[in-house]
Design an enzyme around this catalytic site. Structure first.
Site, PDB file in Angstrom:
ATOM      1  N   LYS A 148       0.895 -10.434 -28.275  1.00  0.00           N
ATOM      2  CA  LYS A 148       1.306  -9.352 -29.170  1.00  0.00           C
ATOM      3  C   LYS A 148       2.226  -8.395 -28.415  1.00  0.00           C
ATOM      4  O   LYS A 148       2.372  -8.498 -27.188  1.00  0.00           O
ATOM      5  CB  LYS A 148       0.070  -8.617 -29.693  1.00  0.00           C
ATOM      6  CG  LYS A 148      -0.742  -7.936 -28.602  1.00  0.00           C
ATOM      7  CD  LYS A 148      -1.998  -7.283 -29.169  1.00  0.00           C
ATOM      8  CE  LYS A 148      -2.812  -6.666 -28.052  1.00  0.00           C
ATOM      9  NZ  LYS A 148      -3.706  -5.631 -28.505  1.00  0.00           N
ATOM     10  N   TYR A 190      15.226  17.580 -10.784  1.00  0.00           N
ATOM     11  CA  TYR A 190      14.799  18.666 -11.688  1.00  0.00           C
ATOM     12  C   TYR A 190      13.513  19.346 -11.213  1.00  0.00           C
ATOM     13  O   TYR A 190      12.611  18.706 -10.668  1.00  0.00           O
ATOM     14  CB  TYR A 190      14.511  18.093 -13.079  1.00  0.00           C
ATOM     15  CG  TYR A 190      15.744  17.682 -13.848  1.00  0.00           C
ATOM     16  CD1 TYR A 190      16.719  18.625 -14.205  1.00  0.00           C
ATOM     17  CD2 TYR A 190      15.926  16.365 -14.236  1.00  0.00           C
ATOM     18  CE1 TYR A 190      17.841  18.239 -14.927  1.00  0.00           C
ATOM     19  CE2 TYR A 190      17.041  15.978 -14.967  1.00  0.00           C
ATOM     20  CZ  TYR A 190      17.999  16.923 -15.301  1.00  0.00           C
ATOM     21  OH  TYR A 190      19.103  16.540 -16.015  1.00  0.00           O
TER      22      TYR A 190
HETATM   23  C1  LIG Z   1      -8.821  -8.310 -29.888  1.00  0.00           C
HETATM   24  C2  LIG Z   1      -8.138  -8.460 -28.582  1.00  0.00           C
HETATM   25  N1  LIG Z   1      -8.380  -9.555 -27.848  1.00  0.00           N
HETATM   26  C3  LIG Z   1      -7.794  -9.748 -26.650  1.00  0.00           C
HETATM   27  C4  LIG Z   1      -6.941  -8.808 -26.104  1.00  0.00           C
HETATM   28  C5  LIG Z   1      -6.350  -9.033 -24.744  1.00  0.00           C
HETATM   29  O1  LIG Z   1      -6.843  -8.069 -23.852  1.00  0.00           O
HETATM   30  P1  LIG Z   1      -6.389  -8.066 -22.330  1.00  0.00           P
HETATM   31  O2  LIG Z   1      -4.920  -7.805 -22.347  1.00  0.00           O
HETATM   32  O3  LIG Z   1      -7.144  -6.950 -21.712  1.00  0.00           O
HETATM   33  O4  LIG Z   1      -6.714  -9.396 -21.779  1.00  0.00           O
HETATM   34  C6  LIG Z   1      -6.682  -7.652 -26.831  1.00  0.00           C
HETATM   35  C7  LIG Z   1      -5.800  -6.640 -26.267  1.00  0.00           C
HETATM   36  O5  LIG Z   1      -5.783  -5.502 -26.554  1.00  0.00           O
HETATM   37  C8  LIG Z   1      -7.295  -7.467 -28.097  1.00  0.00           C
HETATM   38  O6  LIG Z   1      -7.087  -6.377 -28.823  1.00  0.00           O
END
Ligand SMILES: Cc1ncc(COP(=O)(O)O)c(C=O)c1O
Length: 367
Positions: A34, A264
């Site tokens: 994602k 800055y």
């Molecule tokens: C439902 C779910 N599963 C898996 C993951 C993967 O998590 P990670 O990046 O900590 O492995 C996420 C990430 O936010 C998630 O929301």
């Protein structure tokens, strides 16, 4: 020659996936890509992850983008439907869908009573076992699970949960969440199709998180989900390799004197005479604007650090001990030679947040 470059090492991504696969002990592996594969490039990551069993994305729009890359792998929409229109896309592309609330379930019932499906769907019913975010309460979960199984639009239902504190392995909440999940799993016994619990920290921990599906995200990109202060749990301990190397050019070098101001708000005043390099990267490129003085940077393979406040597209680094460094040289902000996790610890910005924030104007190169 680009001003700022993010080199994405797809072999490292594949290597890290294999680490997840072997740590997940026979579970299927859903690669979480994602948010543009945590800033690394959704389609490029998906095409490289040829061994993944499934891809996890946030919403149907990410799912459609991924579908167009034609990897042929199942796609799971982690936040489920946002609007009934999403279900048209779900039906069309046979996406797998998380259902995390009674409202979503009611809308799905209502919409699928009108839509004709090419084939029944695999749905992931999410339990909020203690994360306090998305999911149905453990109370009554088994009843909903069974009811969902009986719907005409359902093929399989995966029972899932997400652990809030699996990166703090001694947190009591881990076992509270696992117990809630296991109790319902036992209650459902023969009815259950599949289960899914662990993300990266669960996969890399000794917690009893065995389930049918593991869901690694951050570890695929070469970052350890554990606190950087725990040396034994750094990325090297798990043989994770950096996927993104972020580099920018030194565009000016100057000799400064004790008492001179750098940048800055006088965040840094030279404590002695020093040689300073100005690097062409700043917060508009995604480098964190809150990076304090002394945030690590590599130049010519040597570790040095930032001086003063990060500007929109520049920052200063100390070159006093790297006398050969000059205009045109590359500075590495993070990568295989400088851990993203160390920069995250120094800046207080999560590694997830650092890679997700690399700006569109940065040149991405895939190798
Ligand atoms: C439902 C779910 N599963 C898996 C993951 C993967 O998590 P990670 O990046 O900590 O492995 C996420 C990430 O936010 C998630 O929301």
């Amino acid at each position: 020659m680009h001003r700022v470059q993010a080199s994405i090492d797809l072999k490292a991504l594949q290597h890290n996936f294999q680490i997840a696969r072997s740590r997940a002990k026979g579970s299927k592996v859903a690669a979480i890509i994602k948010a543009n594969a945590y800033g690394h490039g959704l389609v490029q990551a998906a095409k490289a992850l040829t061994d993944a069993d499934l891809f996890g994305v946030t919403d149907v729009h990410e799912a459609v983008t991924l579908e167009q890359a034609a990897t042929g792998k199942p796609i799971l929409v982690l936040q489920g439907m946002m609007h009934p229109d999403d279900l048209q896309l779900v039906a069309e592309h046979n996406f797998q869908l998380v259902i995390h609330s009674a409202e979503q379930l009611a809308q799905i019932d209502e919409t699928f009573s009108r839509l004709t499906l090419k084939q029944p769907l695999t749905l992931w019913l999410k339990m909020d076992s203690g994360m306090g975010r998305l999911g149905l309460s453990p109370h009554g979960f088994a009843t909903t699970y069974k009811a969902l199984l009986g719907r005409p639009y359902t093929d399989k239902v995966v029972m899932m949960t997400h652990l809030a504190n699996s990166s703090q392995t001694d947190s009591p909440l881990n076992l509270i969440q696992l117990n809630a999940f296991r109790e319902t799993e036992t209650e459902l016994a023969g009815d259950i199709h599949a289960t899914s619990i662990a993300s990266s920290s669960g996969i890399l921990s000794d917690l009893p998180v065995d389930s049918d599906w593991a869901r690694p995200g951050i570890m695929l990109y070469g970052s350890s989900p554990f606190d950087y202060s725990q040396e034994a749990l750094r990325r090297e301990a798990f043989d994770l390799k950096a996927v993104m190397t972020l580099q920018a050019r030194i565009i000016a070098v100057k000799d400064m004197h004790k008492g001179d101001n750098i940048g800055y708000s006088s965040q840094y005043i030279c404590e002695q005479d020093m040689r300073v390099g100005i690097v062409s990267i700043g917060y508009a490129d995604g480098y964190p604007s809150n990076a304090p003085n002394d945030t690590p940077v590599m130049v010519q393979g040597k570790k040095t650090a930032t001086l003063g406040r990060v500007s929109m597209d520049m920052l200063a680094v100390n070159l006093s001990d790297i006398p050969d460094a000059n205009v045109g040289d590359l500075a590495t902000l993070w990568g295989q030679e400088l851990s993203l996790d160390e920069v995250a610890a120094k800046t207080g910005i999560l590694s997830y947040n650092l890679t997700c924030s690399v700006a569109q104007r940065v040149n991405f190169e895939y190798r």
